[in-house]
Motif scaffolding. Structure first.
Motif, short mmCIF file in Angstrom:
data_model
loop_
_atom_site.label_atom_id
_atom_site.label_comp_id
_atom_site.label_asym_id
_atom_site.label_seq_id
_atom_site.Cartn_x
_atom_site.Cartn_y
_atom_site.Cartn_z
N LYS A 28 30.49 11.61 -13.01
CA LYS A 28 29.36 11.88 -13.90
C LYS A 28 28.64 10.60 -14.29
N PHE A 29 29.40 9.54 -14.57
CA PHE A 29 28.78 8.27 -14.94
C PHE A 29 27.89 7.73 -13.82
N ALA A 30 28.23 8.05 -12.57
CA ALA A 30 27.44 7.59 -11.44
C ALA A 30 26.28 8.54 -11.12
N GLY A 31 26.17 9.63 -11.87
CA GLY A 31 25.10 10.60 -11.62
C GLY A 31 25.46 11.62 -10.56
N GLY A 32 26.71 11.64 -10.15
CA GLY A 32 27.14 12.59 -9.12
C GLY A 32 27.49 13.94 -9.69
N VAL A 33 27.78 14.85 -8.79
CA VAL A 33 28.14 16.22 -9.15
C VAL A 33 29.54 16.51 -8.62
N SER A 34 30.44 16.95 -9.49
CA SER A 34 31.80 17.28 -9.06
C SER A 34 31.86 18.69 -8.48
N TYR A 35 32.43 18.79 -7.29
CA TYR A 35 32.77 20.10 -6.74
C TYR A 35 34.28 20.21 -6.86
N PHE A 36 34.75 21.17 -7.65
CA PHE A 36 36.17 21.24 -7.96
C PHE A 36 36.94 22.02 -6.91
N MET A 37 37.98 21.39 -6.40
CA MET A 37 38.87 22.01 -5.41
C MET A 37 40.09 22.55 -6.16
N PRO A 38 40.26 23.87 -6.24
CA PRO A 38 41.38 24.43 -6.99
C PRO A 38 42.73 24.06 -6.36
N LEU A 39 43.67 23.67 -7.21
CA LEU A 39 45.05 23.44 -6.77
C LEU A 39 45.86 24.63 -7.28
N ARG A 40 46.27 25.49 -6.35
CA ARG A 40 46.95 26.72 -6.72
C ARG A 40 48.40 26.69 -6.25
N GLU A 41 49.23 27.34 -7.02
CA GLU A 41 50.67 27.36 -6.72
C GLU A 41 50.95 27.98 -5.36
N ASP A 42 50.17 29.01 -4.99
CA ASP A 42 50.43 29.69 -3.71
C ASP A 42 50.05 28.82 -2.51
N ASN A 43 49.41 27.68 -2.75
CA ASN A 43 49.12 26.71 -1.69
C ASN A 43 49.82 25.38 -1.97
#
Length: 387
Positions: free
Chosen positions: A136-151
């Motif tokens: 965010k400080f760099a002006g970027g956009v985070s795309y969140f990769m879910p970390l799930r127990e089944d994986n």
């Protein structure tokens, strides 16, 4: 005078651990005997031989002046020697190792070197809050990769939309993982490298917990063929040698990526105090027997807390690395509400999973950073809860 914060500050969520500290302070002010299992700050002292090296180094007037920006060559050489011994990896200490004021600093700064406004950064969720904040400080956009127990708490790279992957410039990964305590194998790292090559993405692997392990040694991302072509690996002396307050770490790998981060750092900081670097050289040469003694302490605490929580009705999976337990909330309430309940009713403090991202909801994290006597007391208190 009216003070107005920049938008990047105004829109920041409260830093997770600062908010937890406030909860703790309020409880302590009311006389509570809080057992704090929330923050990963080792309670075990820094080994004496490292402290002795620091005492000697701090008296050397040569260390009282500005240090080199990239770190003393002797420190970077010690890092490359450590990588050779621990992972059988060859690193050029001149171009493939960079000192950091703790790995957090490097992780927070690296987006400034490679992210323009609107660029995408692939970020694990749950994950270390600095990944999205630095983005965010760099002006970027985070795309969140879910970390799930089944994986097995690994990101599913195949589920990332192609249009997102094409716009992504950086990817953060972290194994052994904070907060889930999951580990990654060579197969996963190979897939990350293939993905990074396909979409021209810089991989930033946070390996701060690689030396806090129990049954099996974790692998390094840098051990995999092609890793240096696509990325870097961050490390810290904080957890391995109980040096959180010393603020020193390093990053290794792709020399062009390190050069970019180095340009940011030369404009924003003046390097690490050389006396600390001298002591850290001694730390990196520490006999593994010393580290095994530290791991034995955490192993005993891990087993005690796992069994205790299970007996109290929690669903717990014993971690193979890190000093964290990632535990499902045993009630149909939010992780924040459950943490508040624990603190209010039994004066035990842990961390709400949602503080690590949306996909951490439903979990809480316990840190093994209290003595076994205090952990035993925490378990006895938690058993009194009506789950």
């Amino acid at each position: 005078m009216q003070i107005q914060y920049a938008e990047r500050i105004r829109t920041l969520p409260p830093y997770l651990f600062a908010a937890i500290d406030q909860m703790k302070r309020e409880a302590l002010s009311k006389g509570a005997d809080v057992i704090d299992l929330s923050i990963g700050d080792p309670d075990i002292p820094t080994p004496a031989h490292i402290v002795d090296a620091m005492k000697k180094a701090v008296e050397n007037p040569e260390h009282h002046r500005y240090p080199s920006y990239e770190g003393m060559f002797s420190y970077r050489k010690a890092v490359s020697d450590w990588y050779r011994q621990r992972f059988n990896i060859e690193l050029d200490p001149e171009k493939e190792v960079l000192s950091l004021i703790g790995s957090k600093e490097g992780i927070g700064h690296i987006p400034l070197a490679f992210i323009d406004p609107g660029d995408i950064v692939l970020v694990p969720s749950p994950g270390y809050p600095v990944y999205p904040v630095g983005t965010k400080f760099a002006g970027g956009v985070s795309y969140f990769m879910p970390l799930r127990e089944d994986n097995n708490f690994l990101p599913d790279l195949d589920s990332i939309p192609e249009d997102v992957a094409k716009k992504a410039k950086l990817m953060f990964i972290n194994y052994p993982n904070n907060p889930t305590a999951a580990t990654a194998d060579e197969k996963f790292f190979k897939k990350v490298i293939e993905f990074a090559k396909q979409y021209n993405i810089i991989v930033c692997h946070d390996a701060a917990y690689s030396e806090i392990f129990y049954e099996e040694k974790p692998v390094s991302f840098m051990q995999i063929d092609g890793a240096k072509e696509v990325g870097v690996e961050f490390h810290s002396l904080s957890k391995t040698y109980n040096m959180t307050g010393w603020r020193i770490g390093f990053v290794v790998g792709n020399r062009e990526v390190l050069a970019g981060l180095g340009k940011v750092k030369t404009n924003l900081d003046s390097g690490v105090f050389q006396a600390i670097q001298e002591a850290s050289i001694v730390a990196l040469q520490t006999d593994d027997n010393v580290l095994e003694q530290i791991r034995d302490i955490y192993r005993e605490r891990r087993d005690m807390l796992c069994e205790g929580l299970k007996s109290a009705g929690f669903e717990v999976k014993k971690p193979m690395a890190t000093f964290y337990l990632w535990v499902k909330v045993p009630q149909k309430i939010s992780s924040i509400d459950f943490v508040a309940q624990l603190l209010k009713e039994v004066e035990v403090l842990c961390t709400p999973g949602v503080g690590f991202g949306e996909h951490g909801e439903g979990y809480i994290r316990f840190a093994l950073t209290q003595s076994k006597e205090r952990i035993k007391e925490a378990v006895e208190r938690i058993r009194r809860l009506k789950l």
